[in-house]
Write an enzyme that holds these catalytic residues in place. Structure first.
Site, PDB file in Angstrom:
ATOM      1  CG  HIS A 121      25.106   5.776   0.165  1.00  0.00           C
ATOM      2  ND1 HIS A 121      24.238   5.711  -0.895  1.00  0.00           N
ATOM      3  CD2 HIS A 121      24.362   5.566   1.277  1.00  0.00           C
ATOM      4  CE1 HIS A 121      23.024   5.481  -0.430  1.00  0.00           C
ATOM      5  NE2 HIS A 121      23.077   5.401   0.882  1.00  0.00           N
ATOM      6  CG  ASN A 171       2.587  -5.372 -10.567  1.00  0.00           C
ATOM      7  OD1 ASN A 171       3.205  -5.481  -9.528  1.00  0.00           O
ATOM      8  ND2 ASN A 171       2.914  -6.021 -11.674  1.00  0.00           N
ATOM      9  CG  ASP A 172      -3.161  -3.272 -12.883  1.00  0.00           C
ATOM     10  OD1 ASP A 172      -3.033  -2.048 -13.051  1.00  0.00           O
ATOM     11  OD2 ASP A 172      -2.926  -4.112 -13.771  1.00  0.00           O
ATOM     12  NE  ARG A 200       2.929  -8.546 -16.911  1.00  0.00           N
ATOM     13  CZ  ARG A 200       3.765  -8.694 -15.876  1.00  0.00           C
ATOM     14  NH1 ARG A 200       4.849  -9.409 -16.004  1.00  0.00           N
ATOM     15  NH2 ARG A 200       3.503  -8.107 -14.724  1.00  0.00           N
ATOM     16  CB  CYS A 209       1.044 -13.354 -10.783  1.00  0.00           C
ATOM     17  SG  CYS A 209      -0.414 -12.448 -11.294  1.00  0.00           S
ATOM     18  N   GLY A 233      -3.067  -9.919  -8.857  1.00  0.00           N
ATOM     19  CA  GLY A 233      -2.164  -9.058  -9.621  1.00  0.00           C
ATOM     20  C   GLY A 233      -1.909  -7.831  -8.766  1.00  0.00           C
TER      21      GLY A 233
HETATM   22  C1  PEP Z   1      -0.471  -6.993 -11.930  1.00  0.00           C
HETATM   23  O1  PEP Z   1      -1.237  -6.071 -12.198  1.00  0.00           O
HETATM   24  O2  PEP Z   1      -0.106  -7.250 -10.774  1.00  0.00           O
HETATM   25  C2  PEP Z   1       0.100  -7.833 -12.984  1.00  0.00           C
HETATM   26  C3  PEP Z   1       0.869  -8.861 -12.686  1.00  0.00           C
HETATM   27  O3  PEP Z   1      -0.205  -7.511 -14.252  1.00  0.00           O
HETATM   28  P1  PEP Z   1       0.504  -6.349 -15.086  1.00  0.00           P
HETATM   29  O4  PEP Z   1       1.742  -5.953 -14.366  1.00  0.00           O
HETATM   30  O5  PEP Z   1       0.760  -6.914 -16.427  1.00  0.00           O
HETATM   31  O6  PEP Z   1      -0.546  -5.270 -15.107  1.00  0.00           O
HETATM   32 MG    MG Z   2      -2.238  -5.988 -14.090  1.00  0.00          MG
END
Ligand code: PEP
Ligand code: MG
Length: 843
Positions: A418, A731-732, A525, A794, A729
């Site tokens: 696996h 991620n946040d 960043r 991003c 963004g």
């Molecule tokens: C995000 O929040 O998507 C981002 C790209 O910024 P960071 O990961 O630096 O918070």
């Molecule tokens: Mg962010």
């Protein structure tokens, strides 16, 4: 052509489809159509095999009669996609006392006995699952039959139709087994994937003249270069025989006797068959063949095995030769497989401290901290740490942990375990079967044969190309990404219709990305520029400043450093857009948290420890990710953004050359209100005016907003009034939409995905329904106010194929991803264009 509902003879005109009979059956039909010498073959459909698995076995006498008297047959699996696997081939079905006598007359006693023993052994072990040990060593048919009777408590069946029935039943059931199911689902097979079976008259491979069996392919499996690679074993059957030490090379070879020397005509026919398949099947195939007294029989052909590098070289060669289109070449490469070409290798010249060895299961090398669970890998990945996932063996529960890790090491398993299969799919370096290592999962230790003990968190390097596991961070060689790889990426560039930028903070990141070519930097960043030890001290002075002038003094010393950073980035990017995000994290991230660190800082600042500790204490927050960070810091401590804006504009002037002015993009993080943007904008505008006046130079710049809070997405209309671009963004935005900490979610993500709460980890694959809706709302409201507003993603999702598809359909201008994801992003962007072209209804 005689067709019965239970089976179909594979003829040129038979009704045969991959979706009903599997890829092997379909491929054999293609070979028949090409006029190649394929022995008589019948195919059982997925439905027929499903019924057999449920115990409904058809009357096999009519099928058996197709093959005529004295026939032996083989049964092979035929799943819909070759890489979904299937039970192993069974040869020589039909062997019994009577046939053994007949074969002894034709081919001699010893050949007949050998075939008979081989079949009894295979039937006992693979079909009836009897104890393999009982059938080890040299046996005569009589003794083999006695062992069989002892173990099975019945006589060895003499009726070929009974033998065939049991073979079919065992293969049909093996397909339904849990392991087989998990393995194929890991390869993307649906839960209800079917299995077809092909029954083929054996070309024996034993007998007079040049007889034997072999495989051959016309490409080098490592490089994809044209070559003739394979083995031939005289007087032998099946692939297993090819491991024989007596195997011949196929082409005349200085290393020894070859098939070309022994049977030049058959060699010529084989080469011609390979060329014909390349042209007509439009693929490099591996041919399994048998010679009977010099006569060629083609038993099977599968896609020639190849490394990821060879796969790229092959599709580029096929396209360059006009066999396939460039679009098809692009479509044939799975985006994630590119990771294998990009991965770094351990420098063979550098000293290596080997702590153990295993099977080199997936190429490339990576360094990271040992973790013993997928949860730990995910938790550390969320903090940006590189990890090596170390397990006894992996299962489907570990797939997300493998996604999060840099490499995988398992104590058990082999090339197709696996861990190996999944790691290759993900492009992760992997070593399996490192059995000299002792893992104690409870104590979280790894002990070597020499009794060295390693703990969770210790750094090791896994070399998936050699199978070595090394102590510490080994010296690496960067991958070579020219040649066919560069050609393929160039073709992707010609087709794709969405921009691909890179998330790059350093010159090294830019250099990596530039090997693949990028449309710009989508996210720099800037805080990553402050972790250098010299700068960290200045940062801390700035944080500890009690008066505005003290703070200004610290920032004045940071200014030239930042200006240098930006000048370098602008110059390297040669006029391509560079999007710089203003300072984002909470300030306390720059301060020490342990006693030693606090004491050292107190010394450096010449302050009492108690003052330093109190100041650190005062900066602590309950929810720092929702606290004083991003634009909130920019508004409350505006001097930081002032300094950064000045550094950006001064670098703009320094890096601009006559006709090639730099137009920097400045991005404000964590915005949630229009007024935040207005306040920052007025200060940035003022700095721009001041820099222009002081230098007597004019320049333009673009100011935009990073949409990371749900409110910013909802209020994108008014925010766009002051923003040239909106970059999501994700991620946040994912964190805040779900109310799910990106740093802690790893602890329960496996459970959530396993129980189907989330289809996938939303931090890896964009949640197109929830977060996606916010993206669409933000885009629509932003565009309504400012039609020309630039839109992008991003977050980490920028490098994920599904998110790229979403962004493209939503009409975004670009996605931005980490440097090593750039080729994958380009390829997948091109593939979505091609898919839309061929499947317009999907759009
Ligand atoms: C995000 O929040 O998507 C981002 C790209 O910024 P960071 O990961 O630096 O918070
Ligand atoms: Mg962010």
């Amino acid at each position: 052509m005689k067709n019965r509902p239970d089976y179909t003879l594979i003829t040129a005109t038979a009704d045969m489809h991959t979706a009903t009979h599997g890829n092997r059956a379909k491929c054999l039909q293609r070979l028949v159509r090409l006029g190649l010498p394929v022995p008589l073959t019948a195919a059982l459909s997925f439905d027929a095999v499903r019924q057999i698995a449920q115990g409904v076995v058809p009357d096999l006498a009519p099928l058996w009669a197709e093959f005529g008297p004295h026939a032996l047959v083989s049964v092979r699996s035929s799943s819909q996609a070759a890489d979904w696997g299937g039970p192993g081939t069974v040869l020589n079905i039909g062997m019994n006392d009577e046939l053994a006598e007949h074969l002894a007359k034709v081919h001699g006693r010893s050949a007949a006995d050998q075939l008979y023993v081989n079949f009894i052994r295979a039937y006992a072990v693979d079909v009836l699952r009897l104890d393999a040990d009982e059938f080890e060593g040299p046996l005569t048919p009589r003794i083999a039959k006695e062992h069989f009777e002892d173990e099975a408590e019945e006589a060895f069946p003499q009726d070929p139709a009974v033998q065939l029935r049991e073979v079919l039943r065992s293969m049909a059931r093996a397909w339904e087994g849990t392991t087989a199911r998990l393995l194929r689902q890991a390869q993307g097979a649906p839960a209800d994937a079917g299995l077809g079976l092909v029954v083929q008259r054996m070309a024996l491979g034993v007998g007079e003249g040049v007889s034997g069996s072999g495989i051959v392919q016309m490409i080098d499996p490592d490089t994809g270069d044209a070559d003739v690679i394979g083995r031939f074993v005289p007087q032998a059957q099946g692939r297993v025989a090819l491991r024989d030490d007596d195997a011949l090379y196929i082409r005349s070879d200085a290393r020894g006797h070859s098939l070309q020397d022994a049977a030049p005509e058959a060699y010529h026919d084989l080469i011609a068959a390979g060329a014909l398949m390349r042209e007509k099947l439009r693929e490099e195939m591996q041919i399994e063949f048998t010679l009977m007294n010099g006569q060629l029989n083609i038993l099977d052909a599968v896609r020639a095995p190849r490394s990821a590098r060879a796969a790229v070289a092959t599709v580029v060669n096929l396209a360059n030769d006009g066999v396939i289109s460039r679009g098809e070449a692009l479509s044939r490469i799975p985006p994630f497989s590119l990771g294998q070409l990009l991965h770094r290798q351990v420098d063979a010249e550098a000293p290596r401290d080997v702590l153990g060895r295993g099977i080199a299961a997936a190429p490339g090398a990576a360094t990271g901290k040992i973790v013993f669970s997928s949860t730990a890998a995910q938790a550390l990945a969320a903090q940006g740490e590189a990890t090596i996932l170390v397990k006894r063996e992996t299962s489907s529960e570990d797939v997300r942990g493998m996604h999060a890790a840099q490499a995988v090491l398992t104590e058990r398993g082999g090339m197709t375990s696996h861990a190996a299969v999944i790691a290759r799919g993900l492009g992760l370096p992997c070593v399996t079967g490192a059995s000299s290592l002792q893992l104690d999962m409870r104590k979280k230790t790894l002990t070597t044969a020499g009794r060295r003990v390693f703990h969770e968190g210790d750094v090791i390097t896994v070399d998936g190309s050699s199978g070595d596991i090394l102590v510490g961070a080994a010296k690496m060689i960067e991958p070579a990404v020219g040649g066919a790889f560069a050609t393929l990426i160039q073709w992707a560039d010609e087709i794709r219709d969405i921009g691909i930028r890179v998330n790059a903070d350093t010159v090294e990141d830019v250099e990596t990305a530039q090997q693949f070519g990028v449309d710009g930097i989508g996210l720099c960043r800037t805080e990553h520029m402050f972790f250098d030890p010299n700068r960290l001290t200045l940062m801390r002075e700035m944080i500890f400043a009690e008066t505005e002038s003290d703070r200004a003094a610290a920032l004045d010393r940071l200014l030239p450093m930042q200006r240098g950073d930006f000048t370098e980035l602008f110059k390297r990017m040669q006029g391509k857009p560079v999007c710089i995000r203003l300072f984002d994290p909470p300030l306390h991230e720059f301060l020490p948290s342990d006693r030693d660190g606090i004491r050292a800082l107190a010394e450096a600042l010449d302050l009492p420890v108690s003052r330093v500790a109190a100041r650190i204490e005062s900066l602590q927050e309950y929810n720092p990710m929702l606290g004083m960070r991003g634009v909130r810091l920019g508004i409350t401590v505006p001097e930081i953004y002032d300094m950064q804006a000045r550094a950006i504009f001064e670098a703009t002037i320094a890096a601009s050359e006559g006709k090639n002015p730099v137009v920097p993009e400045i991005m404000i993080p964590l915005v949630s209100a229009k007024r935040e943007v207005e306040l920052v904008k007025s200060r940035v505008d003022a700095v721009a005016a001041a820099v222009a006046a002081q230098n007597g130079k004019s320049f333009t710049y673009r100011l935009g907003v990073m949409v990371e809070t749900p409110r910013a997405a909802l209020r994108a209309g008014e925010i766009a009034e002051s923003s040239s671009f909106l970059s999501f963004g994700t991620n946040d935005l994912t964190q805040m939409t779900y109310g799910l900490s990106r740093d802690d979610a790893g602890r329960f993500m496996s459970a959530y995905v396993q129980q189907g709460v989330f289809v996938e980890d939303p931090f890896t694959r964009l949640d197109t329904e929830g977060v996606g809706e916010l993206l669409l709302i933000g885009a629509e409201r932003g565009r309504a106010v400012r039609p020309e507003v630039t839109l992008s993603i991003c977050g980490e999702h920028g490098g994920d194929p599904d998110s790229i598809r979403f962004s493209r359909i939503a009409g975004f201008d670009y996605v931005s991803c980490s440097p090593f994801r750039v080729p994958l992003a380009k390829l997948s962007a091109a593939q979505w264009v091609l898919e839309d072209e061929t499947l317009p209804a999907k759009r």
